[in-house]
Write an enzyme that holds these catalytic residues in place. Structure first.
Site, PDB file in Angstrom:
ATOM      1  N   HIS A  35       0.838  -1.206   0.000  1.00  0.00           N
ATOM      2  CA  HIS A  35       0.000   0.000   0.000  1.00  0.00           C
ATOM      3  C   HIS A  35       0.873   1.257   0.000  1.00  0.00           C
ATOM      4  O   HIS A  35       0.544   2.240  -0.650  1.00  0.00           O
ATOM      5  CB  HIS A  35      -0.881   0.047   1.259  1.00  0.00           C
ATOM      6  CG  HIS A  35      -1.946  -0.998   1.303  1.00  0.00           C
ATOM      7  ND1 HIS A  35      -1.906  -2.064   2.170  1.00  0.00           N
ATOM      8  CD2 HIS A  35      -3.093  -1.138   0.597  1.00  0.00           C
ATOM      9  CE1 HIS A  35      -2.994  -2.809   2.007  1.00  0.00           C
ATOM     10  NE2 HIS A  35      -3.722  -2.279   1.048  1.00  0.00           N
ATOM     11  N   GLN A  59     -18.653  -6.616   0.131  1.00  0.00           N
ATOM     12  CA  GLN A  59     -17.826  -7.506  -0.693  1.00  0.00           C
ATOM     13  C   GLN A  59     -17.388  -8.769   0.052  1.00  0.00           C
ATOM     14  O   GLN A  59     -16.541  -9.500  -0.447  1.00  0.00           O
ATOM     15  CB  GLN A  59     -16.634  -6.743  -1.276  1.00  0.00           C
ATOM     16  CG  GLN A  59     -15.592  -6.296  -0.279  1.00  0.00           C
ATOM     17  CD  GLN A  59     -14.591  -5.332  -0.895  1.00  0.00           C
ATOM     18  OE1 GLN A  59     -14.905  -4.188  -1.172  1.00  0.00           O
ATOM     19  NE2 GLN A  59     -13.370  -5.795  -1.126  1.00  0.00           N
ATOM     20  N   LEU A 183       2.774  -9.101  -1.555  1.00  0.00           N
ATOM     21  CA  LEU A 183       2.290  -8.552  -0.285  1.00  0.00           C
ATOM     22  C   LEU A 183       0.768  -8.506  -0.296  1.00  0.00           C
ATOM     23  O   LEU A 183       0.158  -8.142  -1.302  1.00  0.00           O
ATOM     24  CB  LEU A 183       2.845  -7.142  -0.067  1.00  0.00           C
ATOM     25  CG  LEU A 183       4.350  -7.018   0.075  1.00  0.00           C
ATOM     26  CD1 LEU A 183       4.721  -5.629   0.587  1.00  0.00           C
ATOM     27  CD2 LEU A 183       4.910  -8.062   1.016  1.00  0.00           C
TER      28      LEU A 183
HETATM   29  O1  PAF Z   1      -8.739  -3.752  -2.896  1.00  0.00           O
HETATM   30  C1  PAF Z   1      -9.347  -3.437  -1.856  1.00  0.00           C
HETATM   31  O2  PAF Z   1      -8.766  -3.253  -0.783  1.00  0.00           O
HETATM   32  C2  PAF Z   1     -10.868  -3.269  -1.909  1.00  0.00           C
HETATM   33  O3  PAF Z   1     -11.451  -4.197  -2.766  1.00  0.00           O
HETATM   34  C3  PAF Z   1     -11.297  -1.832  -2.261  1.00  0.00           C
HETATM   35  C4  PAF Z   1     -10.863  -1.437  -3.649  1.00  0.00           C
HETATM   36  C5  PAF Z   1     -10.719  -0.866  -1.233  1.00  0.00           C
HETATM   37  C6  PAF Z   1     -12.827  -1.731  -2.193  1.00  0.00           C
HETATM   38  O4  PAF Z   1     -13.306  -2.042  -0.935  1.00  0.00           O
END
Ligand code: PAF
Length: 282
Positions: A35, A59, A183
């Site tokens: 990240h 999700q 990662l």
């Molecule tokens: O890749 C992720 O961490 C998630 O799918 C996202 C894009 C933040 C959507 O919740």
């Protein structure tokens, strides 16, 4: 200075105070150096970076890890500060879904039912719905997504194209451990044995890419990748290993292509992919 906001009103105020271009990096928190690379790529290209941290219930399937998904806001903020983010938006679930589950969701189409979508029904409906909401709330010029979640990146590109969303989607290459493991926030679930076994995934992909570089056709690339996977730990269970065109469109694969894999390491599901270059067919 990085401003932390939790409500859409405070986000609007913070966003309104930014001058110059804005890049957004959407995350579910549990930030790691992958990240951080995304944040730094965004910081290099945009004048301001807005980070969203939101574990999106839409999700996650009923048997998935929503409740145990790592939540590490203090550490995440430190990474955002280090990478020079201007604003971090970390809403609670009711802030984003005040009426509960939305009635209208984004439909990812056929690609949303394949690969990850086959193992995780409804996953991409949830991802695209929250991504579209977060794009509306943050109003960025650019949005940065990691290539590790390659199907997600592809679907987000399609969504902004098909629905005329005025934002540039930028893909950022996967960051790997020195031994090749991509990662992922879910790597922290792995036991030491699982961590070692998980290498079957990148090793299979690297074997496929090497076969392509050596002139193998699509069948040869898949055979090499499967052979490498099979020579790894028997405790890793393959979900899929596929070679597709870079847009994940169906049809014969030739020239630039993508090799994608998913596997279970105990209860942890990992995904990974690499770009491969097949010889063009004449
Ligand atoms: O890749 C992720 O961490 C998630 O799918 C996202 C894009 C933040 C959507 O919740």
């Amino acid at each position: 200075m990085t401003e932390l906001v939790h409500t859409r009103a405070d986000l609007a105020a913070a966003r309104g105070g930014l001058t110059g271009t804005v890049g957004v990096v959407m995350t579910m928190g549990a930030l790691h150096s992958g990240h951080e690379t995304l944040l730094r790529a965004a910081r290099e290209q945009a004048d301001n970076v807005v980070v969203t941290i939101f574990v999106n219930p839409l999700q996650f399937g009923p048997d998935e890890d929503f409740d145990r998904y790592p939540r590490t806001l203090d550490e995440d903020l430190e990474i955002c500060r280090r990478a020079g983010a201007a604003v971090v938006f970390a809403p609670a679930v009711p802030e984003l879904y005040p009426q509960g589950q939305p009635r209208v969701w984004v439909n990812p189409g056929q690609l949303g039912e394949e690969l990850e979508g086959q193992s995780r029904p409804g996953f991409f409906h949830g991802v695209l719905t929250v991504v579209l909401k977060l794009l509306q709330l943050t109003r960025p010029d650019q949005a940065f997504f990691g290539e590790k979640d390659y199907q997600q990146l592809t679907l987000v590109r399609r969504m902004v194209r098909d629905l005329e969303v005025p934002v540039e989607i930028v893909g950022v290459p996967t960051v790997r451990e020195p031994d090749g493991l991509a990662l992922s926030s879910r790597n922290r679930y792995l036991s030491p044995d699982g961590r070692a076994a998980a290498l079957s995934l990148p090793e299979a992909l690297q074997a496929g890419a090497a076969a392509a570089a050596g002139g193998a056709d699509a069948g040869g690339v898949l055979a090499a990748a499967h052979a490498a996977f099979d020579s790894g730990s028997p405790s890793v269970e393959l979900d899929y290993l596929v070679l597709t065109d870079p847009e994940l469109e169906p049809g014969p694969v030739t020239g630039p292509a993508r090799l994608l894999a998913a596997a279970w390491v105990g209860p942890t599901r990992l995904i990974d992919n690499v770009s491969v270059q097949l010889a063009p067919r004449f």
